[in-house]
Structures are given as C-alpha cells and as structure tokens.
Design a protein around this motif. Structure first.
Motif: not given
Ligand SMILES: Cc1ncc(COP(=O)(O)O)c(C=O)c1O
Length: 389
Positions: A42-44, A102-104, A128-130, A203-207, A235-240, A246-249, A323-325
C-alpha cells in the motif's frame, strides 16, 4: 428469485478495478482470518495523522463547520495553497488558480472529464500509477504509453508520441512506482513541446515532500511555467500529511481550467467538507515540521529497504523520492515462476509479504515494494522474501 444480469455502460466495461485496491482487500481478508501479513503493497504512510491536524478538524466540527460550502474550496485554504506554491516553486499565481477536491484521484478524474473528448490521447510515461490510464478511459479518451529508460523521462520519446489528438501529457515526479525524479532538462523540453502543440501537462506531485537528495522539489511549473500557462499541478494531502482517509487534494491551474472545474464539481460532490479543509490548513501551517520528520524517517527507511532489497534483486534502482522500490526480477526467477504476478503471489503465500507486480504499472518483470512501513517490518519482510527465494 429472478436473477438478472446488468450490462454496465461501455465506459465502465472498458476499465479495470484498481488492482492495488483489489489486492488490499484480499490482504485485509487474510489478516481478518488471523494471518500475519507484512504490507509492502500500500502507498500509505504508517504514521498516524499529526495531532495538530486532528485537533483542528475536531475544533472545526465542534464549531459547526458542517454545512454546504463553496465549490472550489474555502478562501482560507485556497490562499494558503497559493502562498505555498508561490514560496516553494516561485509561481506567479493567486488563490484564484487553486481548486480543492476529494483527493487527487478525483481531481485527475475531473480533469480528464473536463479536457478530453472521445478518442483524444493522453500520453503516459511507463511505469505509471495504476489510476492514470483508467481515469483517462473513463473520459472516453485513449491512454498512449511511452517508454522511459527504467523510469527516466526521455523527451524525444514523448515527442514521437505526439499526434494532433494529443490533449495531455502526464508527468509524475517523484514517481509512483519507480521512486525516480525526472531530469529538469527533459521536463523543460516536454514543456516546450506542450506549449508549441497546445497540449496540457498534468504534473502529479503527490510525493513532492518526499525527495531524499535535494532540498526543494521543482515541478514543470517551477522549472519554466510559473504562470501555469500549460501546467496543471495536481497535489494530494494524503502522503505528506498522512491524511489518506481525509480525501482532500487540489489542482493549481490557469483560471479558465478552474472555471471549468467549478462547473463540473458543482454537479458532482458540490464541495469538500469545511472541517476537512480546516484540517488541511493546519497541515500547511505546520508543513515545515511535518515534512522534515517525514523526510528524515523515509530517508532511513529508503536506505534500509534499498540495501536489503539489493541483496535479493541486484537490479534495484535507488529511489530518489516517494516510498517505493522498483526492482527488476532476475530472469531465472521469471523462468521459474512464469511472471511477476505469479512471483508476487508466491511471496504472499510463502513469505507472508504483500507487494505488487510491476505489470500493474506497465512494466512486467518488475515488482513494486512500498517501504511505507516500520524499520522492523522492512527488515522482517525483506528477510522473509530472501529466505523463500
Ligand atoms: C501518483 C499518485 N497520485 C495520486 C494518488 C492518490 O492520492 P489521493 O489520496 O489524493 O487520491 C496516489 C496514491 O497512491 C499516487 O500514488
């Protein structure tokens, strides 16, 4: 009882359920049966949501921030986001360039609905992200996948994929799943092509906060599109901020795009709860401290996970962010198990470790290992994989 078979609309038939979300529910089922599974799928982040965010959200609820609100977001949050982008990426924008949703994931969906007609093309670099291709397909448009050098962006390859139907190019740096950061020079070239051909760059800047070697992340807008002529920052508030639930971006874009989104969202979810937006404001007010903590923790985890993973899969690029290998599986293991999916299943059953096959991300023969887990679990999980292979 009469059983009917419902034929879903073709736009739904054309997309697949998020495979990572699907697997997450299989794993939750195994855990419910008492199996101890280490989750690298999981990416969380496993950290709790910072207390300041929880307190601000609770306070807003206590104060009655529970009503319908403004479609594009409350001015206090739009202004705080604009200030952040002006500070971080030296953009020339205002709160009018910011739109909250509601989230990115939902923002991406909305943007494809807004910009794409049937059979328009959206260029997506692999891996790519799924959700990128599926959200594109939901808008009736076609994802066009382009090769990268194991996640390293190549503007020449993108140029060859541009056609008169190209509407959007998606960039995701730091990347899920490769953990790599795109080269500034290549981004500049892609931007120039976008300007020349009237194409938008999402530009998806989630990370963005999770960059390990540099101090400040710069996306295409920060590099050469400070007025957001062609760039849409998602942008997402989820990762940082560990706010996945919360579901917000948000998106930062030119005012024309914001007006279009306003029309669209007014008929979809209306607005994002104000108490959630108050939590997000507290996140931004404490951003430096939260970011510093996350970077320090994830740098330790990255170093640990990278060194252990290399002992199992020698061809593992060192992640520069996120946070991925994303290791390549040795040929002999592919020969033995048949595919990355079969190997991931074997690892789940025998080592009790969940990770994702790279084919979900468009690169068969690889695996995605999320190190958003404790150092103890990183050690335990990777040594269990080593033992069974
Ligand atoms: C690249 C990327 N974009 C967007 C998202 C979704 O984030 P959100 O929780 O804001 O919908 C994810 C989640 O894994 C992601 O990896």
């Amino acid at each position: 009882m009469k059983i009917t078979t419902t034929k879903f609309a073709s736009r739904i038939q054309n997309v697949s359920e998020s495979k990572s979300v699907q697997l997450a529910s299989v794993i939750a089922g195994l855990k419910a049966q008492g199996e101890e599974i280490i989750s690298f799928n999981v990416g969380e982040p496993d950290f709790p949501t910072p207390k300041v965010i929880i307190e601000a959200t609770k306070k807003a609820l206590d104060e009655g921030d529970t009503r319908y609100a403004l479609v594009p977001g409350q001015p206090f949050l739009r202004e705080a986001i604009a200030s952040k982008l002006i500070h971080d990426q030296k953009l020339s924008i205002s709160a009018k360039n910011v739109f909250i949703s509601n989230g990115s994931k939902q923002i991406l969906y909305s943007l494809f609905q807004l910009l794409c007609n049937s059979n328009d093309e959206v260029i997506i670099p692999t891996p790519y992200w799924v959700s990128f291709p599926e959200a594109v397909k939901l808008a009736g448009a076609n994802p066009v996948f382009v090769e990268t050098n194991r996640g390293r962006l190549d503007a020449d390859i993108i140029e060859k994929a541009i056609t008169p139907r190209t509407k959007i190019i998606i960039l995701n740096s730091p990347s899920n799943p490769s953990g790599l950061i795109y080269d500034c020079g290549e981004i500049k070239k892609v931007l120039a092509m976008a300007k020349e051909n009237g194409i938008y760059i999402i530009s998806d800047e989630a990370y963005e906060a999770l960059v390990f070697e540099s101090k400040q992340f710069l996306g295409p807008a920060g590099i050469a599109d400070q007025g957001l002529e062609r760039t849409l920052i998602v942008q997402s508030f989820s990762k940082t901020f560990c706010m996945t639930g919360f579901r917000i971006g948000y998106v930062a874009a030119n005012e024309e795009i914001i007006a279009g989104l306003n029309k669209f969202q007014s008929h979809v979810c209306g607005n994002i709860p104000v108490f959630i937006q108050k939590g997000a404001l507290a996140a931004l007010e404490n951003e430096d401290e939260i970011k510093r903590y996350m970077r320090e923790e994830f740098t330790k985890r990255r170093d640990l996970a990278y060194s252990l993973c290399k002992e199992i899969f020698s061809d593992t690029p060192k992640p520069q962010g996120a946070f991925y290998l994303f290791p390549k599986i040795q040929d002999e293991l592919i020969l033995k198990f048949g595919s990355d999916e079969a190997l991931a299943l074997h690892i789940l059953k025998e080592a009790k470790v969940a990770l994702l096959p790279g084919s979900y991300f468009g690169v068969p023969g690889t695996l995605r290992v999320a190190f958003a887990n404790s150092e103890e679990n990183i050690k335990k999980g990777l040594s269990a994989i080593k033992d069974i292979l």
